[in-house]
Design a protein around this motif. Structure first.
Motif, PDB file in Angstrom:
ATOM      1  N   PRO A 238       0.828  -1.209   0.000  1.00  0.00           N
ATOM      2  CA  PRO A 238       0.000   0.000   0.000  1.00  0.00           C
ATOM      3  C   PRO A 238       0.865   1.262   0.000  1.00  0.00           C
ATOM      4  N   GLY A 239       0.482   2.241  -0.821  1.00  0.00           N
ATOM      5  CA  GLY A 239       1.231   3.501  -0.894  1.00  0.00           C
ATOM      6  C   GLY A 239       2.199   3.550  -2.057  1.00  0.00           C
ATOM      7  N   ILE A 240       2.472   2.406  -2.693  1.00  0.00           N
ATOM      8  CA  ILE A 240       3.390   2.409  -3.840  1.00  0.00           C
ATOM      9  C   ILE A 240       2.566   2.590  -5.114  1.00  0.00           C
ATOM     10  N   ALA A 241       2.774   3.729  -5.781  1.00  0.00           N
ATOM     11  CA  ALA A 241       2.007   4.035  -6.994  1.00  0.00           C
ATOM     12  C   ALA A 241       2.750   3.608  -8.246  1.00  0.00           C
ATOM     13  N   ARG A 242       4.077   3.575  -8.171  1.00  0.00           N
ATOM     14  CA  ARG A 242       4.862   3.228  -9.364  1.00  0.00           C
ATOM     15  C   ARG A 242       6.058   2.357  -9.001  1.00  0.00           C
ATOM     16  N   VAL A 243       6.327   1.386  -9.884  1.00  0.00           N
ATOM     17  CA  VAL A 243       7.495   0.530  -9.719  1.00  0.00           C
ATOM     18  C   VAL A 243       8.308   0.595 -11.015  1.00  0.00           C
ATOM     19  N   ARG A 244       9.572   0.965 -10.884  1.00  0.00           N
ATOM     20  CA  ARG A 244      10.504   0.922 -12.023  1.00  0.00           C
ATOM     21  C   ARG A 244      11.647  -0.010 -11.663  1.00  0.00           C
ATOM     22  N   PHE A 245      12.461  -0.348 -12.668  1.00  0.00           N
ATOM     23  CA  PHE A 245      13.617  -1.197 -12.368  1.00  0.00           C
ATOM     24  C   PHE A 245      14.712  -0.949 -13.393  1.00  0.00           C
ATOM     25  N   ALA A 246      15.953  -1.133 -12.971  1.00  0.00           N
ATOM     26  CA  ALA A 246      17.103  -0.956 -13.864  1.00  0.00           C
ATOM     27  C   ALA A 246      18.237  -1.858 -13.377  1.00  0.00           C
ATOM     28  N   SER A 247      18.886  -2.521 -14.307  1.00  0.00           N
ATOM     29  CA  SER A 247      18.544  -2.708 -15.703  1.00  0.00           C
ATOM     30  C   SER A 247      18.291  -4.186 -15.956  1.00  0.00           C
ATOM     31  N   PRO A 248      17.395  -4.508 -16.863  1.00  0.00           N
ATOM     32  CA  PRO A 248      17.255  -5.911 -17.246  1.00  0.00           C
ATOM     33  C   PRO A 248      18.249  -6.275 -18.353  1.00  0.00           C
ATOM     34  N   HIS A 249      18.510  -7.555 -18.527  1.00  0.00           N
ATOM     35  CA  HIS A 249      19.354  -8.024 -19.638  1.00  0.00           C
ATOM     36  C   HIS A 249      18.412  -8.627 -20.681  1.00  0.00           C
ATOM     37  N   PRO A 250      18.610  -8.291 -21.970  1.00  0.00           N
ATOM     38  CA  PRO A 250      17.682  -8.793 -22.993  1.00  0.00           C
ATOM     39  C   PRO A 250      17.526 -10.307 -22.967  1.00  0.00           C
ATOM     40  N   ARG A 251      18.604 -11.048 -22.668  1.00  0.00           N
ATOM     41  CA  ARG A 251      18.459 -12.505 -22.780  1.00  0.00           C
ATOM     42  C   ARG A 251      17.686 -13.118 -21.612  1.00  0.00           C
ATOM     43  N   HIS A 252      17.349 -12.348 -20.608  1.00  0.00           N
ATOM     44  CA  HIS A 252      16.579 -12.891 -19.487  1.00  0.00           C
ATOM     45  C   HIS A 252      15.156 -12.327 -19.436  1.00  0.00           C
ATOM     46  N   VAL A 253      14.681 -11.712 -20.522  1.00  0.00           N
ATOM     47  CA  VAL A 253      13.300 -11.193 -20.511  1.00  0.00           C
ATOM     48  C   VAL A 253      12.355 -12.371 -20.797  1.00  0.00           C
ATOM     49  N   SER A 254      11.554 -12.735 -19.798  1.00  0.00           N
ATOM     50  CA  SER A 254      10.674 -13.904 -19.918  1.00  0.00           C
ATOM     51  C   SER A 254       9.257 -13.462 -20.264  1.00  0.00           C
ATOM     52  N   ASP A 255       8.425 -14.426 -20.686  1.00  0.00           N
ATOM     53  CA  ASP A 255       7.010 -14.115 -20.922  1.00  0.00           C
ATOM     54  C   ASP A 255       6.350 -13.643 -19.633  1.00  0.00           C
ATOM     55  N   ARG A 256       6.788 -14.215 -18.514  1.00  0.00           N
ATOM     56  CA  ARG A 256       6.210 -13.797 -17.223  1.00  0.00           C
ATOM     57  C   ARG A 256       6.526 -12.327 -16.933  1.00  0.00           C
ATOM     58  N   LEU A 257       7.736 -11.896 -17.278  1.00  0.00           N
ATOM     59  CA  LEU A 257       8.073 -10.483 -17.049  1.00  0.00           C
ATOM     60  C   LEU A 257       7.231  -9.588 -17.965  1.00  0.00           C
ATOM     61  N   ILE A 258       7.110  -9.976 -19.236  1.00  0.00           N
ATOM     62  CA  ILE A 258       6.298  -9.164 -20.157  1.00  0.00           C
ATOM     63  C   ILE A 258       4.858  -9.090 -19.631  1.00  0.00           C
ATOM     64  N   GLN A 266       0.765  -0.695 -11.459  1.00  0.00           N
ATOM     65  CA  GLN A 266       1.838   0.121 -10.863  1.00  0.00           C
ATOM     66  C   GLN A 266       3.167  -0.029 -11.595  1.00  0.00           C
ATOM     67  N   VAL A 267       3.365  -1.119 -12.332  1.00  0.00           N
ATOM     68  CA  VAL A 267       4.642  -1.330 -13.027  1.00  0.00           C
ATOM     69  C   VAL A 267       4.677  -0.445 -14.277  1.00  0.00           C
ATOM     70  N   CYS A 268       5.704   0.402 -14.363  1.00  0.00           N
ATOM     71  CA  CYS A 268       5.759   1.388 -15.447  1.00  0.00           C
ATOM     72  C   CYS A 268       5.902   0.707 -16.802  1.00  0.00           C
ATOM     73  N   LYS A 269       5.275   1.315 -17.782  1.00  0.00           N
ATOM     74  CA  LYS A 269       5.292   0.745 -19.143  1.00  0.00           C
ATOM     75  C   LYS A 269       6.557   1.250 -19.850  1.00  0.00           C
ATOM     76  N   HIS A 270       7.669   0.879 -19.312  1.00  0.00           N
ATOM     77  CA  HIS A 270       8.968   1.309 -19.833  1.00  0.00           C
ATOM     78  C   HIS A 270       9.965   0.185 -19.598  1.00  0.00           C
ATOM     79  N   LEU A 271      10.750  -0.120 -20.615  1.00  0.00           N
ATOM     80  CA  LEU A 271      11.773  -1.147 -20.437  1.00  0.00           C
ATOM     81  C   LEU A 271      13.085  -0.631 -21.012  1.00  0.00           C
ATOM     82  N   HIS A 272      14.110  -0.604 -20.153  1.00  0.00           N
ATOM     83  CA  HIS A 272      15.453  -0.259 -20.612  1.00  0.00           C
ATOM     84  C   HIS A 272      16.115  -1.567 -21.016  1.00  0.00           C
ATOM     85  N   LEU A 273      16.446  -1.684 -22.294  1.00  0.00           N
ATOM     86  CA  LEU A 273      16.894  -2.957 -22.837  1.00  0.00           C
ATOM     87  C   LEU A 273      18.255  -2.758 -23.524  1.00  0.00           C
ATOM     88  N   PRO A 274      19.353  -2.779 -22.751  1.00  0.00           N
ATOM     89  CA  PRO A 274      20.658  -2.448 -23.334  1.00  0.00           C
ATOM     90  C   PRO A 274      21.032  -3.413 -24.458  1.00  0.00           C
TER      91      PRO A 274
END
Ligand code: SF4
Length: 464
Positions: A238-258, A266-274
């Protein structure tokens, strides 16, 4: 009188968060924050070695501090922490007599004790202080990733950083991180959630989860908890309006994460994908373990599953042996990926890395400069198109504080991480508001909050 400290931070968000942790540790020992380094009893230089000439910059900063404090009655105590400290260790002490304490990336908790020791040693006389210098170095690769709850001192009124993973096992050929921050260690989910609850309790509506490869996370204290599950549990606090994260690795992006990005509001619609390069040959030399085809497929999948998702990336130009053909492949990938933003860098050899040991730094400085300029021009055009396309839309904006260039206005960020400036009262800081986007600038948007657009027009009182 209480002793005072000042921390100068270089580098990434991990380093900035480490500085918040060290500030908290020092204040728990009775230190108070000074407003400038020359007003402090202790200066901590929290260093970064990702960029070129980090050590030289450190030595020149040390020289400045010593010159500016030479006449002081009570000498300045200087601690060097962070990645350069971890990398250079005792060499720092032999090369300069200016440093009192050296603390590596995994030993932050030693800092206050070692500073006290430096002050005591100095009172015993210069020869004893010098003889005992080696005892004021802590570079131990501690596996313990615990940190006392509530001690880190958040530097931002809206966003709180929470570390979920320390270190990295990937050993990309250009990267110094596995050597300076050690092997990958996961924090227990119980500790992470305690930090998130503390963030909410202290009025921080946004949490940013930090790690070298956040999407590799699995909880050591709960086998059922992967990174997607962690996002769900953090978002449920409760009280958390937004969740961001840095950084993911492209080879570990799973269907569950998507799915988590798509389904958890609350999870921001933004992905930093180096991506680092668009050439398969260069990606192989970099040891990135994906191809441009797989990377572009991933982007297609993300855009199909999460319409409107904003994508950003990191890019290196001039990696050893990079040809014009390789660089053209990078430009081509950028045209296809159409990033919302990009961090681009010229390659520079870093100590200990595979690249410095095995590959010649053979792209000329002139070619690196020409390539980075071409890349940034292309990215600038794409970014402008994204920004202009958003004029007329309404975005939910988390208000982060006063606008940097027009401090009488407010600034905030969209879920996609774009800066929006708009008029409004200071009491709105920390709220998420719908804002109608009215204009695009090269690096930000302008808008009018819907709450204001239904009131008497306030106008653009201070137009540029
Ligand atoms: Fe460095 Fe590669 Fe690990 Fe990222 S994934 S921290 S670039 S080694």
């Amino acid at each position: 009188m209480a002793r005072s400290y000042f921390i100068e931070t270089f580098g990434c968000q991990m380093n900035e968060h480490d500085s918040e942790r060290m500030a908290g540790l020092l204040e728990r020992q009775g230190y108070v924050a000074a407003s400038a380094p020359l007003l402090a009893d202790v200066v901590v230089l929290n260093t970064c070695s990702v960029r070129e000439r980090a050590e030289e910059k450190l030595y020149s900063r040390l020289g400045e501090l010593r010159d500016q404090t030479v006449d002081r009655r009570e000498p300045l105590t200087i601690a060097v922490t962070g990645c350069v400290a971890q990398q250079e260790g005792a060499r720092l002490l032999t090369r300069t007599g200016s440093i009192d304490v050296v603390v590596g990336t995994q030993s932050l908790k030693s800092l206050p004790g070692l500073i006290d020791e430096a002050v005591r040693d100095r009172e015993l006389g210069p020869s004893i202080a010098k003889a005992r210098a080696a005892s004021r170095i802590d570079l131990h690769p501690h596996d313990d990733v615990s940190f006392p709850l509530g001690v880190a001192k958040p530097s931002d009124p809206v966003r709180a950083w929470v570390t979920i993973i320390e270190g990295c096992n990937e050993f990309c050929a250009f990267c110094v991180v596995p050597y300076t921050r050690g092997h990958e260690r996961m924090r227990p989910i119980a500790d992470i959630l305690a930090d998130v609850m503390e963030a909410a309790r202290t009025g921080h509506p946004e949490v940013q989860l930090l790690g070298q490869i956040v999407n590799h996370y699995h909880a050591p204290d709960d086998p059922s908890c992967d990174f997607a599950e962690l996002l769900a549990r953090v978002a449920a606090v409760p009280g958390i309006a937004r969740v961001r994260f840095a950084s993911p690795h492209p080879r570990h992006v799973s269907d569950r994460l998507i799915g988590a990005i798509r389904d958890i509001p609350q999870v921001c619609k933004h992905l930093h994908l180096p991506v680092q390069s668009g050439s398969n040959r260069v990606l192989g030399l970099m040891r990135r373990r994906y191809t441009r085809e797989r990377y572009l497929e991933l982007i297609d999948r993300l855009r199909a599953e999460v319409p409107g998702i904003a994508l950003s990336t990191d890019m290196i130009v001039g990696f050893p042996t990079e040809t014009e053909e390789d660089f053209d492949a990078t430009l081509d990938l950028v045209r296809r990926a159409r990033y919302h933003s990009m961090y681009s860098f010229k390659y520079s050899p870093r100590p200990n890395t595979l690249a410095i040991k095995r590959l010649p730094d053979d792209v000329t400085e002139a070619d690196k400069t020409r390539r980075i300029q071409a890349l940034q021009t292309l990215q600038g055009e794409i970014q402008t198109q994204w920004f202009e396309a958003s004029v007329g839309s309404t975005e939910d904006v988390l208000v982060t504080g006063p606008s940097r260039r027009r401090p009488w206005e407010l600034s905030g960020r969209t879920s996609g991480n774009t800066v929006v400036n708009f008029p409004g009262p200071a009491e709105w800081v920390g709220r998420v508001l719908p804002v109608s986007i009215t204009a695009a600038a090269p690096n930000s948007l302008r808008g009018v909050p819907l709450e204001l657009s239904t009131m008497e027009p306030v106008g653009d009182r201070h137009a540029d």
